[in-house]
Write a protein that holds these residues in place. Sequence first.
Motif, PDB file in Angstrom:
ATOM      1  N   CYS A   1      32.200  69.871 -10.953  1.00 59.90           N
ATOM      2  CA  CYS A   1      30.807  69.549 -11.237  1.00 59.90           C
ATOM      3  C   CYS A   1      29.924  70.188 -10.177  1.00 59.90           C
ATOM      4  O   CYS A   1      30.172  70.056  -8.980  1.00 59.90           O
ATOM      5  CB  CYS A   1      30.611  68.034 -11.225  1.00 59.90           C
ATOM      6  SG  CYS A   1      28.909  67.539 -11.586  1.00 59.90           S
TER       7      CYS A   1
ATOM      8  N   GLU B   1      26.755  69.411  -9.823  1.00 61.23           N
ATOM      9  CA  GLU B   1      25.740  68.402  -9.513  1.00 61.23           C
ATOM     10  C   GLU B   1      24.317  68.901  -9.747  1.00 61.23           C
ATOM     11  O   GLU B   1      23.400  68.593  -9.000  1.00 61.23           O
ATOM     12  CB  GLU B   1      25.916  67.883  -8.086  1.00 61.23           C
ATOM     13  CG  GLU B   1      27.245  67.204  -7.890  1.00 61.23           C
ATOM     14  CD  GLU B   1      27.429  66.628  -6.502  1.00 61.23           C
ATOM     15  OE1 GLU B   1      26.572  66.834  -5.627  1.00 61.23           O
ATOM     16  OE2 GLU B   1      28.449  65.964  -6.291  1.00 61.23           O
TER      17      GLU B   1
ATOM     18  N   TYR C   1      27.969  63.460 -14.339  1.00 53.55           N
ATOM     19  CA  TYR C   1      27.042  63.441 -13.206  1.00 53.55           C
ATOM     20  C   TYR C   1      25.709  62.843 -13.614  1.00 53.55           C
ATOM     21  O   TYR C   1      25.156  63.162 -14.657  1.00 53.55           O
ATOM     22  CB  TYR C   1      26.824  64.850 -12.668  1.00 53.55           C
ATOM     23  CG  TYR C   1      25.829  64.891 -11.529  1.00 53.55           C
ATOM     24  CD1 TYR C   1      26.163  64.377 -10.290  1.00 53.55           C
ATOM     25  CD2 TYR C   1      24.562  65.414 -11.705  1.00 53.55           C
ATOM     26  CE1 TYR C   1      25.254  64.388  -9.253  1.00 53.55           C
ATOM     27  CE2 TYR C   1      23.645  65.437 -10.670  1.00 53.55           C
ATOM     28  CZ  TYR C   1      23.992  64.912  -9.444  1.00 53.55           C
ATOM     29  OH  TYR C   1      23.097  64.931  -8.420  1.00 53.55           O
TER      30      TYR C   1
ATOM     31  N   ASN D   1      22.771  60.238  -8.303  1.00 54.07           N
ATOM     32  CA  ASN D   1      23.569  61.214  -7.549  1.00 54.07           C
ATOM     33  C   ASN D   1      25.047  60.811  -7.503  1.00 54.07           C
ATOM     34  O   ASN D   1      25.685  60.881  -6.450  1.00 54.07           O
ATOM     35  CB  ASN D   1      23.019  61.413  -6.140  1.00 54.07           C
ATOM     36  CG  ASN D   1      23.550  62.676  -5.508  1.00 54.07           C
ATOM     37  OD1 ASN D   1      23.873  63.647  -6.193  1.00 54.07           O
ATOM     38  ND2 ASN D   1      23.670  62.678  -4.199  1.00 54.07           N
TER      39      ASN D   1
ATOM     40  N   ILE E   1      28.973  60.696  -9.762  1.00 52.99           N
ATOM     41  CA  ILE E   1      29.841  61.178 -10.844  1.00 52.99           C
ATOM     42  C   ILE E   1      30.704  60.010 -11.268  1.00 52.99           C
ATOM     43  O   ILE E   1      31.297  59.341 -10.430  1.00 52.99           O
ATOM     44  CB  ILE E   1      30.711  62.361 -10.370  1.00 52.99           C
ATOM     45  CG1 ILE E   1      29.825  63.529  -9.949  1.00 52.99           C
ATOM     46  CG2 ILE E   1      31.684  62.771 -11.459  1.00 52.99           C
ATOM     47  CD1 ILE E   1      30.590  64.693  -9.349  1.00 52.99           C
TER      48      ILE E   1
END
Length: 53
Positions: free
Chosen positions: A33, A35, A45, A50, A52
């Motif tokens: 990921c 992000e 995500y 913030n 996962i």
Amino acid sequence: MKEYIPLEEGDYYYTEEGYRVFTEQYLLKRGYCCESGCRHCPYGYNPKTNTIR
């Protein structure tokens, strides 16, 4: 340095505005990921928290 993953059919599409959007298929091949809050993130995500899942 990140590994280069060649693009294949079904890895992305273009929006009406002309942006390239990666699909879940490509994001899974990439293997992590980023992000960035991708539209089709298979990693769950959440940019608001913030995290996962």
